[in-house]
Design a protein around this motif. Structure first.
Motif, mmCIF file in Angstrom:
data_model
loop_
_atom_site.group_PDB
_atom_site.id
_atom_site.type_symbol
_atom_site.label_atom_id
_atom_site.label_comp_id
_atom_site.label_asym_id
_atom_site.label_seq_id
_atom_site.Cartn_x
_atom_site.Cartn_y
_atom_site.Cartn_z
ATOM 1 N N GLU B 44 50.434 30.686 49.607
ATOM 2 C CA GLU B 44 50.469 32.054 49.088
ATOM 3 C C GLU B 44 49.570 32.208 47.861
ATOM 4 O OE1 GLU B 44 54.317 33.968 48.738
ATOM 5 O OE2 GLU B 44 55.092 32.692 50.346
ATOM 6 N N ARG B 45 49.559 31.210 46.999
ATOM 7 C CA ARG B 45 48.678 31.276 45.817
ATOM 8 C C ARG B 45 48.180 29.865 45.511
ATOM 9 N NH1 ARG B 45 51.920 29.278 41.787
ATOM 10 N NH2 ARG B 45 54.137 29.488 42.163
ATOM 11 N N ASP B 46 46.892 29.799 45.261
ATOM 12 C CA ASP B 46 46.252 28.500 44.993
ATOM 13 C C ASP B 46 46.926 27.826 43.791
ATOM 14 O OD1 ASP B 46 44.420 26.449 44.990
ATOM 15 O OD2 ASP B 46 43.102 27.518 43.603
ATOM 16 N N ASP B 47 47.538 26.649 44.001
ATOM 17 C CA ASP B 47 48.242 25.971 42.901
ATOM 18 C C ASP B 47 48.070 24.456 43.049
ATOM 19 O OD1 ASP B 47 50.009 24.887 41.055
ATOM 20 O OD2 ASP B 47 51.452 26.530 41.287
ATOM 21 N N ASP B 121 41.088 32.643 49.549
ATOM 22 C CA ASP B 121 41.005 34.110 49.525
ATOM 23 C C ASP B 121 40.124 34.649 50.651
ATOM 24 O OD1 ASP B 121 42.626 34.161 47.333
ATOM 25 O OD2 ASP B 121 40.974 34.247 45.872
ATOM 26 N N ARG B 125 44.910 34.619 55.035
ATOM 27 C CA ARG B 125 46.096 34.082 54.364
ATOM 28 C C ARG B 125 47.414 34.650 54.931
ATOM 29 N NH1 ARG B 125 46.568 32.062 48.898
ATOM 30 N NH2 ARG B 125 44.632 33.053 48.284
#
Lengths: 271, 243
Positions: B44-47, B121, B125
């Motif tokens: 869900e979010r680049d981490d 992105d 996704r």
């Protein structure tokens, strides 16, 4: 119209289509002149050329039921057996039947090896002699040799056939007793905890022997060891308080029993 | 390291060993669920930190699998379980292998997420998030089934594998389209293809666990000829998955 013989013949197959050797119908056993109801209406078809094991907690009736098959319970005062047990369609409890002849057809091996205090040769020769199975000394010698060979003990005793049977080790004595049972040319062999007095090595040898003997005989074994029942038998019956709770293929009984009581027993919940 | 307990206790044969095996399996499941959950957050979010956490924590899952193996062997050797107990011991051993594979696939997915980085992105996704959520939900349902026997829900998990295949087909098609439209995205697109294939494979392992649970419950195996909906092996065009 079917003859009585045809009807008898047609009933000699079990549900899987195997030949049935021993057929038991509504068998009850009472001890103490009716005071104790030890076996409660057991129906069972026991297969030819297969090993059938009886398991269950102490006092469940498995040995009592085994002893009904060769009428060993006749020797107990106040013991009454009702119902029907037949071998190849012939009623074991027929009043005209010669019990001595019946016990020639049904060999038995006991918990504790019980060789006669005689030579190894005479231990084996005793049965064939009293039943007149040998017409000459050579024939008798041949029966002794082949019985000892089939029981897998020939190579260990062939050079000392005149030695006493009681001088053998426990495992050898038990195989001698199996050879003695075979020598009378039986059709059925009953074994009442045959390995409980033996060490693991001797037990393994006797179990291998049982596996070989099933090619020729109908073998019924009472055992306290569920692992032994699983190793040696094709069919297993679970007894509890005089009832036959479940009877089926050994693999099914030990991996997927139908009855909760069987599951509880094999998983050690009681017994 | 073997977790053999209960020899000499007054519990029925093997019950204490079984309780120990169940506990180890529950812990392994917890670790694997956490790994997959973190993978979802990273999609869900680049981490990178979370991805790294998934990678470094996988050794705990491997250790638990080894402990389950040793405990299973000890239980079989010392307790000789029979009937349902035997099926459960075997079922747990098999499920531990599947859980270990899920852990490995989560770890590999985290590695690929690190490689893709902010380029995520440029990729579809939402479809990947949807696939992940569905797979993670099935793992959670199967985890609940380990504690509470429910044959109907087991069948539901088996049917859900079709839905996972469909979602995978869809992501596969979308990734092909992205790579066709912009060749600069081929490298990250390939990483994403492997990543989503990992998620689909996790779904297969979840199905295996459900099958193990069915065997424990029913003492029988399910037919092996279940229809498969994964068509990605035959796709050359992104639109083929809709046909």
């Amino acid at each position: 119209m079917s003859s009585i013989a045809d009807i008898a013949k047609s009933s000699q197959l079990d549900v899987d289509g195997h030949d049935v050797k021993v057929e038991c119908r509504d068998v009850h056993v009472y001890y103490g002149n009716g005071a104790a109801h030890a076996i409660k209406g057991i129906d069972m078809n026991i297969r030819e050329k297969a090993v059938t094991s009886f398991i269950g907690p102490s006092g469940c009736g498995k040995s009592t039921f085994l002893r009904c098959i060769n009428r060993m319970n006749d020797t107990i005062d106040g013991c009454e057996v009702t119902g029907n047990i037949s071998i190849d369609g012939e009623n074991v409890y027929d009043k005209t039947l010669d019990v001595v002849q019946l016990r020639r057809r049904i060999g038995m091996v006991f918990q504790k090896p019980n060789p006669f205090p005689k030579s190894i040769f005479d231990n084996i020769a005793y049965g064939p002699r009293i039943h007149g199975l040998a017409n000459s000394k050579d024939e008798l010698t041949e029966i002794v040799e082949s019985s000892l060979k089939r029981a897998g003990i020939w190579n260990e005793v062939k050079d000392r056939l005149d030695a006493s049977g009681t001088g053998l080790s426990g495992g050898q004595q038990q195989r001698l007793c199996i050879a003695r049972a075979i020598a009378a040319d039986p059709e059925v062999i009953l074994m009442d905890e045959p390995c409980s007095a033996l060490d693991p090595i001797a037990t393994g040898i006797v179990e291998e022997l049982i596996e070989e003997l099933r090619e020729k005989y109908c073998i019924i074994i009472v055992t306290h060891s569920m692992q032994q029942a699983a190793r040696v038998s094709q069919k297993t019956g679970f007894f509890h308080l005089g009832d036959l709770i479940e009877f089926g293929d050994t693999e099914q009984i030990f991996t997927n029993p139908v009855e909760q009581k069987t599951q509880d027993y094999i998983s050690g919940r009681y017994g | 390291m073997a977790d053999v307990v209960g020899v000499g206790t007054d519990l029925p044969i093997g019950e204490s060993n079984l309780a120990n095996l169940r506990s180890l399996t529950g812990r392994m499941l917890g670790h694997v669920e956490e790994q997959l959950h973190l993978v979802g957050m990273c999609i869900e979010r680049d981490d990178p930190d979370l991805s790294q956490q998934v990678i470094t924590s996988d050794f705990q899952v491997d250790q638990l699998e080894e402990r389950i193996l040793l405990s299973t062997v000890s239980t079989l050797a010392l307790r000789q379980p029979l009937g349902r107990n035997l099926r459960e011991v075997v079922g747990i051993l098999r499920s531990a292998t599947d859980l270990e594979r899920i852990g490995d696939l989560s770890k590999n997915t985290a590695k690929r997420l690190l490689t893709i980085g902010p380029m995520m992105d440029q990729l579809p996704r939402p479809a990947m998030v949807q696939l992940h959520h569905y797979v993670a939900d099935q793992l959670q349902i199967v985890g609940d089934l380990m504690a509470v026997e429910d044959p109907e829900t087991i069948q539901g998990v088996l049917r859900a594998d079709d839905r996972i295949d469909e979602l995978h087909n869809s992501v596969f098609g979308e990734l092909m389209a992205v790579m066709k439209n912009d060749q600069a995205l081929i490298a990250v697109g390939i990483q994403a293809l492997f990543m989503t294939k990992n998620l689909e494979r996790i779904g297969d392992h979840v199905t295996n666990i459900a099958e193990n649970l069915y065997y424990i419950h029913a003492g029988d195996v399910l037919p092996t000829d279940r229809p498969k909906s994964d068509v990605t092996s035959f796709m050359l065009d992104e639109k083929e998955h809709t046909s």
